[in-house]
Design a protein around this motif. Structure first.
Motif, short mmCIF file in Angstrom:
data_model
loop_
_atom_site.label_atom_id
_atom_site.label_comp_id
_atom_site.label_asym_id
_atom_site.label_seq_id
_atom_site.Cartn_x
_atom_site.Cartn_y
_atom_site.Cartn_z
N ASP A 100 1.21 -4.36 -5.67
CA ASP A 100 1.73 -5.72 -5.76
C ASP A 100 1.38 -6.49 -4.50
O ASP A 100 1.06 -5.91 -3.46
CB ASP A 100 3.26 -5.71 -5.93
N ILE A 101 1.46 -7.80 -4.59
CA ILE A 101 1.26 -8.66 -3.43
C ILE A 101 2.57 -9.40 -3.17
O ILE A 101 3.16 -9.98 -4.08
CB ILE A 101 0.10 -9.64 -3.66
N ARG A 160 0.83 -1.19 0.00
CA ARG A 160 0.00 0.00 0.00
C ARG A 160 0.87 1.25 0.00
O ARG A 160 2.08 1.17 0.23
CB ARG A 160 -0.92 -0.04 1.22
N PRO A 161 0.31 2.42 -0.24
CA PRO A 161 1.11 3.65 -0.32
C PRO A 161 2.00 3.89 0.90
O PRO A 161 3.14 4.34 0.76
CB PRO A 161 0.05 4.76 -0.46
N GLU A 162 1.51 3.56 2.09
CA GLU A 162 2.31 3.79 3.30
C GLU A 162 3.51 2.85 3.41
O GLU A 162 4.37 3.02 4.27
CB GLU A 162 1.45 3.71 4.56
N ARG A 180 14.39 -20.36 7.91
CA ARG A 180 14.78 -19.67 6.69
C ARG A 180 13.55 -18.92 6.20
O ARG A 180 12.43 -19.41 6.33
CB ARG A 180 15.23 -20.69 5.65
N ALA A 181 13.77 -17.72 5.64
CA ALA A 181 12.65 -16.92 5.16
C ALA A 181 12.92 -16.44 3.75
O ALA A 181 14.08 -16.19 3.37
CB ALA A 181 12.44 -15.71 6.08
N GLU A 182 11.87 -16.31 2.98
CA GLU A 182 11.97 -15.73 1.65
C GLU A 182 10.72 -14.88 1.41
O GLU A 182 9.63 -15.24 1.82
CB GLU A 182 12.08 -16.78 0.56
N ALA A 183 10.92 -13.75 0.76
CA ALA A 183 9.80 -12.92 0.32
C ALA A 183 9.90 -12.82 -1.19
O ALA A 183 10.99 -12.65 -1.74
CB ALA A 183 9.87 -11.54 0.96
N ARG A 184 8.76 -12.95 -1.85
CA ARG A 184 8.76 -12.85 -3.31
C ARG A 184 7.52 -12.08 -3.76
O ARG A 184 6.52 -12.01 -3.06
CB ARG A 184 8.81 -14.23 -3.97
N ASN A 185 7.61 -11.53 -4.95
CA ASN A 185 6.51 -10.80 -5.55
C ASN A 185 5.58 -11.82 -6.20
O ASN A 185 6.00 -12.58 -7.08
CB ASN A 185 7.05 -9.80 -6.59
#
Length: 152
Positions: free
Chosen positions: A73-74, A19-21, A92-97
């Motif tokens: 985007d999510i 979001r914008p913030e 372990r962590a991963e962030a993806r679009n």
């Protein structure tokens, strides 16, 4: 057939809407927002794995951003437990679009520690990672049982 030597599969179960913030001056996802989301989700995951509510972030390995996300985007966040210590859980962590499927960042090691009321590391009592069920903290299991008997 389960191969014990195979790496555990990461589950992407959490999604956040950018979001914008959540944007930086460049109009892309602010790294601090993403790290807050990851830390919060990892704490929830640690609570479920350890069956204890009192957990704290002890360590995060190097964080390198390799791509980003824009407004609308999510972002998917994936976590997987990789090891247990006497009072700790490593994951372990991963962030993806979600839309581009590009990895935004990977954190190879995040360590959470179960602590007592004074903030001292305390054994959690588990030696195995669970993938099939959640461990509900004991104080909530007791209230569920009481609630069930009261409804009977």
């Amino acid at each position: 057939m389960n191969d014990a030597s195979a790496e555990p599969v990461m589950s992407f179960r959490t999604r956040k809407w950018v979001r914008p913030e959540d944007l930086n001056a460049n109009g892309t996802l602010f790294g601090g927002s993403l790290l807050r989301w990851i830390d919060e989700e990892a704490a929830v995951y640690a609570i479920i794995q350890l069956g204890q509510q009192r957990v704290v972030t002890k360590y995060m390995s190097e964080i390198v951003f390799v791509s980003s996300a824009r407004e609308g985007d999510i972002v998917e966040i994936g976590l997987v437990a990789t090891a247990f210590g006497r009072s700790s859980l490593t994951m372990r962590a991963e962030a993806r679009n979600l839309f581009t499927q590009k990895s935004i960042l990977t954190i190879e090691e995040m360590v959470f520690v179960h602590v007592d009321e004074q903030g001292r590391p305390t054994p959690h009592g588990f030696t195995e990672i669970t993938y099939d069920r959640d461990r509900v903290p004991a104080r909530h299991r007791a209230s569920e049982a009481e609630g069930a008997s009261a409804r009977s």
